[in-house]
Design an enzyme around this catalytic site. Structure first.
Site, PDB file in Angstrom:
ATOM      1  N   CYS A  61       0.827  -1.218   0.000  1.00  0.00           N
ATOM      2  CA  CYS A  61       0.000   0.000   0.000  1.00  0.00           C
ATOM      3  C   CYS A  61       0.854   1.258   0.000  1.00  0.00           C
ATOM      4  CB  CYS A  61      -0.929  -0.012   1.220  1.00  0.00           C
ATOM      5  SG  CYS A  61      -1.932   1.487   1.343  1.00  0.00           S
ATOM      6  N   TRP A 235      -9.175   5.626  -0.302  1.00  0.00           N
ATOM      7  CA  TRP A 235      -9.712   6.260  -1.501  1.00  0.00           C
ATOM      8  C   TRP A 235      -8.810   5.900  -2.674  1.00  0.00           C
ATOM      9  CZ3 TRP A 235      -8.480   9.349   2.850  1.00  0.00           C
ATOM     10  CH2 TRP A 235      -7.208   9.916   2.821  1.00  0.00           C
TER      11      TRP A 235
HETATM   12  N1  ARG Z   1      -6.691  -1.448  -7.125  1.00  0.00           N
HETATM   13  C1  ARG Z   1      -7.950  -1.789  -6.536  1.00  0.00           C
HETATM   14  C2  ARG Z   1      -9.085  -1.341  -7.452  1.00  0.00           C
HETATM   15  O1  ARG Z   1      -8.831  -0.763  -8.456  1.00  0.00           O
HETATM   16  C3  ARG Z   1      -8.128  -1.165  -5.179  1.00  0.00           C
HETATM   17  C4  ARG Z   1      -7.046  -1.475  -4.172  1.00  0.00           C
HETATM   18  C5  ARG Z   1      -7.059  -0.551  -2.967  1.00  0.00           C
HETATM   19  N2  ARG Z   1      -6.854   0.830  -3.368  1.00  0.00           N
HETATM   20  C6  ARG Z   1      -6.912   1.878  -2.564  1.00  0.00           C
HETATM   21  N3  ARG Z   1      -6.714   3.052  -3.083  1.00  0.00           N
HETATM   22  N4  ARG Z   1      -7.177   1.758  -1.277  1.00  0.00           N
HETATM   23  O2  ARG Z   1     -10.237  -1.488  -7.188  1.00  0.00           O
END
Ligand code: ARG
Length: 357
Positions: A61, A235
């Site tokens: 992350c 987000w």
């Molecule tokens: N990459 C994933 C999606 O496009 C989400 C992963 C978590 N992303 C975040 N900004 N918390 O749905």
């Protein structure tokens, strides 16, 4: 249940926060509860700290600067699938706030020796269906074709005709029961219609994306206790939608469409038509979320914030493990500072953690 894992967590909790209960007393309580019930119950403070540190430990992350402000919704008393579904809906409302998105986690009942906790089978609370068509193609999100089949087999009535952005139902099982499906009410799912700051035709493509990414299939592991259902959201970064979800060949595969509308020469890779279409797609996503007043980060700012986070962790005397291939954005990697360095290697045994499903 291993007392050593509980104790290791307790050590960390006491080292980083100032609980009012004496350490020895709390440890005695936990040992006693494990001896009599086979497990133990976190205090709300322990749960909150544990969930936040699980985020801090998430090596993939880039958004971890805000780990300590995660809102924790304690719903450990909720076990029945219908109640879990209702709480997921409430989670979405509270986390979305009309667009001012707040990082939030809802923690449902843990696994206990006699009784496994509930489980959410969706990988995120909000995802779009991938409908298999008679001609072998998929309409919608190709990645969810199997999941969509599964939901239909469980009785989901898909929209007729099937669309490209049909929100999937929640698929939830309680402990050892069969999974059940629950439709998300439309007002729980904020979506952003896509447009482009310069190209009016982009709106005609009728593309959209949901505002909140809420991962729902990673068990949360704190001090030896596993919470199998603990959906959490942050987000979006524009690139996740604009450079991956709408673009990956097995997802929406939109670059050829965008390139054609842009009038690009697609006869050779060497014209860089893909790269040029990609940037316009990311611009459209970023622009549309901004116009709609929905929180979204960009990869340049978020990369800088991440390095601030790494520096803060180091000055707090902690390691900050990170997975380079996940941290570096899928466009313009070398333009962002996160590209130009290495990170501490993640250790898969680190806890608290969000576990792979
Ligand atoms: N990459 C994933 C999606 O496009 C989400 C992963 C978590 N992303 C975040 N900004 N918390 O749905």
């Amino acid at each position: 249940m291993d007392l050593a894992e509980a104790q290791e967590f307790l050590d960390q909790f006491y080292a980083e926060t100032s609980p009012t209960t004496r350490f020895d007393h709390r440890l005695w309580q936990i040992r006693h509860e494990i001896e009599t019930t086979g497990s133990y119950t976190h205090t709300v403070e322990e749960l909150t700290f544990g969930a936040r540190v699980a985020w801090r430990n998430s090596a993939r992350c880039i958004g971890r600067l805000y780990w300590n402000s995660l809102r924790v919704r304690d719903r450990r008393d909720v076990t029945k699938p219908a109640d879990v579904a209702a709480q997921c809906v409430e989670h979405l409302h509270e986390a979305t706030r009309g667009g001012r998105i707040r990082s939030t986690i809802t923690v449902f009942a843990p696994d206990r020796p006699d009784q496994p906790g509930p489980r959410i089978h969706n990988d995120q609370l909000v995802r779009y269906a991938g409908h298999r068509l008679p001609n072998g193609e998929v309409r919608g999100d190709g990645r969810y074709a199997d999941f969509t089949d599964h939901a239909v087999a469980l009785g989901w009535q898909r929209p007729e005709p099937p669309g490209r952005f049909d929100v999937l139902p929640l698929v939830i099982s309680g402990g050892d029961t069969e999974p059940e499906i629950f439709d998300l009410p439309a007002d729980a799912v904020l979506e952003v219609p896509l447009s482009h700051p310069d190209h009016e035709w982009l709106a005609d493509l009728r593309l959209r994306w949901h505002a909140v990414p809420a991962i729902s299939n990673m068990p949360l592991d704190i001090g030896g206790v596993t919470y199998p259902a603990a959906p959490f959201n942050g987000w979006y970064l524009g690139t996740e939608i604009g450079a991956r979800n709408l673009v990956d060949a097995d997802r929406y595969n939109l670059l050829p469409v965008i390139a054609e509308r842009l009038g690009l020469d697609t006869s050779s890779e060497r014209t860089l038509w893909r790269d040029r279409a990609l940037v316009e797609m990311v611009r459209a996503v970023q622009h549309s979320f901004d116009e709609a007043g929905v929180t979204m980060a960009d990869h340049h700012s978020e990369s800088r914030r991440f390095l601030t986070h790494v520096a803060r962790e180091e000055s707090a005397g902690r390691r900050c493990p990170a997975d380079w291939s996940w941290i570096v954005p899928p466009v313009s990697g070398g333009l962002t500072p996160v590209y130009h360095r290495y990170y501490d290697e993640p250790d898969p045994t680190t806890r608290p953690a969000f576990l792979q499903p």
